[in-house]
Scaffold this motif. Structure first.
Motif, PDB file in Angstrom:
ATOM      1  N   SER A 179      -8.430  -0.999  -5.689  1.00  0.00           N
ATOM      2  CA  SER A 179      -7.064  -0.454  -5.681  1.00  0.00           C
ATOM      3  C   SER A 179      -6.764   0.193  -4.338  1.00  0.00           C
ATOM      4  O   SER A 179      -5.635   0.111  -3.841  1.00  0.00           O
ATOM      5  N   LYS A 203      -6.038  -2.592  -1.937  1.00  0.00           N
ATOM      6  CA  LYS A 203      -4.719  -3.154  -2.214  1.00  0.00           C
ATOM      7  C   LYS A 203      -3.626  -2.303  -1.583  1.00  0.00           C
ATOM      8  O   LYS A 203      -2.705  -2.829  -0.934  1.00  0.00           O
ATOM      9  N   GLU A 244      -1.358  -3.655   1.691  1.00  0.00           N
ATOM     10  CA  GLU A 244       0.069  -3.875   1.464  1.00  0.00           C
ATOM     11  C   GLU A 244       0.945  -2.892   2.244  1.00  0.00           C
ATOM     12  O   GLU A 244       2.133  -3.139   2.428  1.00  0.00           O
TER      13      GLU A 244
END
Length: 307
Positions: free
Chosen positions: A262, A265, A269
């Motif tokens: 996570s 991620k 991003e």
């Protein structure tokens, strides 16, 4: 004036450097702040003796982790030259970041990408090259005296007692409960060693700073659905910064396995996410240190910017 692509490249380059280090240690739950090669300490400028802060700490830890640098001394090409030393031929620099205030003509253009604001002043991130002591021809870093283990543990104990937090012991989980504004810790005796205990307590104490009565850290507006992962990353960074302050080398935590993907991620991003997380972690640690003794309220600085 630098172009928008040049500005954004600072964030992308730093983020990529940190992501590379996280991915390199993911299978062993090791993060850049769990460097197995280097003595665990704050990156420090070789010429000024000042410690780097915020995202610079994490960026330089990442470089040390990937490259296996055994020392925490850093400097620019010019600074090493001023000290009579030269960078070894072929060595690649690491990225440092400094904050520059925007001039009036830059503010008038309305291009806010890559910028941040505090107290009405707008700032922009700029990159500069740094070289580790291990990259310097013939340089031998001074021996750093080691604080005795018992003294480090006593200092950590006093530090956390001085926070005034409601710290309770019992059960098998460590967590911060916002509704009761309390930190729950397993008994001291169940931890592998004192350092593991204080590293975990540092993590939960960083969460504790988010309470509305303290730093009022609400990440939903900045990170949306990824706010929980961002808060966990901030707490992990805060624990690492505290461990460096208290000279307690943090061990890889199995709990990291649940968050690594996570975190990656979020970082992949959002190229500015690690700047925001590092800034919040630094503010949290500054707040905890401020509780150790009476001092004026912390003034906003570029290190505390939310990007």
């Amino acid at each position: 004036m630098a172009s928008k692509s040049e500005r954004l490249d600072v964030y992308e380059r730093v983020t990529n450097q940190i992501v590379e280090a996280i991915e390199a240690g993911a299978e062993k739950w090791e993060m850049p702040w769990h460097s197995p090669e280097a003595s665990f300490q704050y990156p420090t400028n070789v010429l000024t003796g000042k410690q780097y802060r915020g995202v610079n700490v994490l960026a330089l830890w990442a470089s040390s982790y990937v490259s296996g640098y055994p020392d925490a001394l850093w400097g620019t090409f010019k600074q090493w030259a001023e000290l009579g030393h030269s960078v070894r031929k072929g060595e690649k620099s690491s990225i440092g970041v400094f904050w520059k205030t925007l001039e009036a003509n830059e503010q008038s253009e309305g291009d806010s990408e890559g910028e941040a604001t505090t107290c009405g002043t707008r700032w922009i991130a700029r990159a500069f090259p740094l070289f580790n002591a291990a990259q310097i021809e013939g340089y031998e870093a001074p021996v750093r005296p080691e604080t005795p283990h018992a003294e480090r543990i006593e200092r950590a104990e006093q530090f956390f007692q001085s926070l005034g937090a409601d710290i309770r012991h019992g059960g098998g989980r460590a967590f911060y409960q916002p509704s009761g504004d309390l930190i729950q810790m397993p008994p001291f005796e169940v931890f592998r060693d004192p350092i593991s205990y204080y590293s975990t307590l540092g993590h939960e104490s960083t969460h504790w700073t988010a309470h509305p009565s303290r730093l009022d850290r609400d990440l939903k507006g900045r990170f949306g659905s990824e706010a929980y992962a961002a808060e966990e990353l901030i707490a992990e960074l805060g624990a690492a910064f505290l461990a460096a302050d208290l000279e307690l080398a943090p061990d890889p935590r199995p709990e990291n396995a649940a968050y690594i993907q996570s975190w990656l991620k979020v970082l992949k991003e959002d190229k500015r996410a690690i700047f925001t997380a590092s800034s919040h972690a630094q503010r949290a640690v500054d707040f905890l240190h401020d509780l150790q003794k009476p001092s004026p309220a912390l003034m906003p600085t570029a290190q505390g910017l939310t990007l």
